[in-house]
Design a protein around this motif. Structure first.
Motif, PDB file in Angstrom:
ATOM      1  N   LEU A  10     -23.025 107.685 -15.074  1.00  0.00           N
ATOM      2  CA  LEU A  10     -23.942 108.511 -15.861  1.00  0.00           C
ATOM      3  C   LEU A  10     -25.363 107.970 -15.780  1.00  0.00           C
ATOM      4  N   ARG A  11     -25.520 106.668 -15.963  1.00  0.00           N
ATOM      5  CA  ARG A  11     -26.855 106.055 -15.905  1.00  0.00           C
ATOM      6  C   ARG A  11     -27.498 106.222 -14.523  1.00  0.00           C
ATOM      7  N   GLU A  12     -26.731 105.983 -13.472  1.00  0.00           N
ATOM      8  CA  GLU A  12     -27.269 106.117 -12.119  1.00  0.00           C
ATOM      9  C   GLU A  12     -27.660 107.561 -11.813  1.00  0.00           C
ATOM     10  N   THR A  13     -26.853 108.503 -12.275  1.00  0.00           N
ATOM     11  CA  THR A  13     -27.155 109.913 -12.037  1.00  0.00           C
ATOM     12  C   THR A  13     -28.390 110.341 -12.829  1.00  0.00           C
ATOM     13  N   GLN A  14     -28.536 109.857 -14.055  1.00  0.00           N
ATOM     14  CA  GLN A  14     -29.739 110.155 -14.839  1.00  0.00           C
ATOM     15  C   GLN A  14     -30.982 109.621 -14.143  1.00  0.00           C
ATOM     16  N   ARG A  15     -30.877 108.459 -13.547  1.00  0.00           N
ATOM     17  CA  ARG A  15     -32.016 107.916 -12.801  1.00  0.00           C
ATOM     18  C   ARG A  15     -32.391 108.816 -11.636  1.00  0.00           C
ATOM     19  N   GLU A  16     -31.382 109.308 -10.930  1.00  0.00           N
ATOM     20  CA  GLU A  16     -31.645 110.217  -9.811  1.00  0.00           C
ATOM     21  C   GLU A  16     -32.310 111.503 -10.278  1.00  0.00           C
ATOM     22  N   LEU A  17     -31.959 111.939 -11.479  1.00  0.00           N
ATOM     23  CA  LEU A  17     -32.505 113.188 -12.023  1.00  0.00           C
ATOM     24  C   LEU A  17     -33.742 112.949 -12.874  1.00  0.00           C
ATOM     25  N   ASN A  18     -34.340 111.775 -12.760  1.00  0.00           N
ATOM     26  CA  ASN A  18     -35.553 111.411 -13.503  1.00  0.00           C
ATOM     27  C   ASN A  18     -35.385 111.554 -15.010  1.00  0.00           C
ATOM     28  N   ARG A  26     -33.325 113.379 -16.755  1.00  0.00           N
ATOM     29  CA  ARG A  26     -32.804 114.642 -17.294  1.00  0.00           C
ATOM     30  C   ARG A  26     -31.322 114.529 -17.620  1.00  0.00           C
ATOM     31  N   ASN A  27     -30.828 115.483 -18.391  1.00  0.00           N
ATOM     32  CA  ASN A  27     -29.401 115.531 -18.710  1.00  0.00           C
ATOM     33  C   ASN A  27     -28.577 115.764 -17.457  1.00  0.00           C
ATOM     34  N   VAL A  28     -27.397 115.161 -17.421  1.00  0.00           N
ATOM     35  CA  VAL A  28     -26.508 115.278 -16.271  1.00  0.00           C
ATOM     36  C   VAL A  28     -25.442 116.321 -16.591  1.00  0.00           C
ATOM     37  N   PRO A  29     -25.319 117.365 -15.773  1.00  0.00           N
ATOM     38  CA  PRO A  29     -24.244 118.340 -15.988  1.00  0.00           C
ATOM     39  C   PRO A  29     -22.883 117.658 -15.883  1.00  0.00           C
ATOM     40  N   THR A  30     -21.975 118.042 -16.748  1.00  0.00           N
ATOM     41  CA  THR A  30     -20.657 117.417 -16.784  1.00  0.00           C
ATOM     42  C   THR A  30     -19.935 117.551 -15.453  1.00  0.00           C
ATOM     43  N   VAL A  31     -20.060 118.694 -14.815  1.00  0.00           N
ATOM     44  CA  VAL A  31     -19.364 118.899 -13.544  1.00  0.00           C
ATOM     45  C   VAL A  31     -19.911 117.939 -12.475  1.00  0.00           C
ATOM     46  N   MET A  32     -21.198 117.664 -12.497  1.00  0.00           N
ATOM     47  CA  MET A  32     -21.786 116.717 -11.560  1.00  0.00           C
ATOM     48  C   MET A  32     -21.266 115.303 -11.849  1.00  0.00           C
ATOM     49  N   LEU A  33     -21.232 114.949 -13.133  1.00  0.00           N
ATOM     50  CA  LEU A  33     -20.727 113.643 -13.523  1.00  0.00           C
ATOM     51  C   LEU A  33     -19.267 113.496 -13.114  1.00  0.00           C
ATOM     52  N   TYR A  34     -18.484 114.525 -13.354  1.00  0.00           N
ATOM     53  CA  TYR A  34     -17.057 114.482 -12.997  1.00  0.00           C
ATOM     54  C   TYR A  34     -16.880 114.251 -11.500  1.00  0.00           C
ATOM     55  N   GLY A  35     -17.630 114.972 -10.692  1.00  0.00           N
ATOM     56  CA  GLY A  35     -17.524 114.815  -9.246  1.00  0.00           C
ATOM     57  C   GLY A  35     -17.827 113.408  -8.789  1.00  0.00           C
ATOM     58  N   ARG A  36     -18.757 112.761  -9.439  1.00  0.00           N
ATOM     59  CA  ARG A  36     -19.121 111.391  -9.058  1.00  0.00           C
ATOM     60  C   ARG A  36     -18.149 110.362  -9.627  1.00  0.00           C
ATOM     61  N   VAL A  37     -17.633 110.603 -10.827  1.00  0.00           N
ATOM     62  CA  VAL A  37     -16.681 109.669 -11.435  1.00  0.00           C
ATOM     63  C   VAL A  37     -15.369 109.675 -10.659  1.00  0.00           C
ATOM     64  N   VAL A  38     -14.947 110.841 -10.192  1.00  0.00           N
ATOM     65  CA  VAL A  38     -13.687 110.959  -9.458  1.00  0.00           C
ATOM     66  C   VAL A  38     -13.719 110.152  -8.156  1.00  0.00           C
TER      67      VAL A  38
END
Length: 74
Positions: free
Chosen positions: A31-39, A41-53
């Protein structure tokens, strides 16, 4: 105890340092790494799920349970 049983056990026991399980720690890290990539912004759950999997084998429903427990979801 088989290696698979040991792995499952280690994923469910909270760490003494902060009380997080391995899966919870992975979710928060991704979640933290994805938020950094998105400057920030909030991370969509589906995006987070895809990366966590990519790191942990969990269902989408399990991710929602973890997010609720961690207080990440609104």
């Amino acid at each position: 105890m088989s290696p698979q049983e040991l792995e499952t056990l280690l994923e469910t026991i909270p760490d003494a340092r902060d009380g997080l399980t391995r899966t919870e720690r992975i979710i928060l890290y991704v979640l933290r790494e994805t938020q950094r990539e998105l400057n920030g912004r909030n991370v969509p759950t589906v995006m987070l799920y895809g990366r966590v999997v990519e790191h942990v084998n969990i269902s989408e429903a399990e991710l929602h349970v973890y997010l609720d427990r961690l207080g990440v979801r609104k």
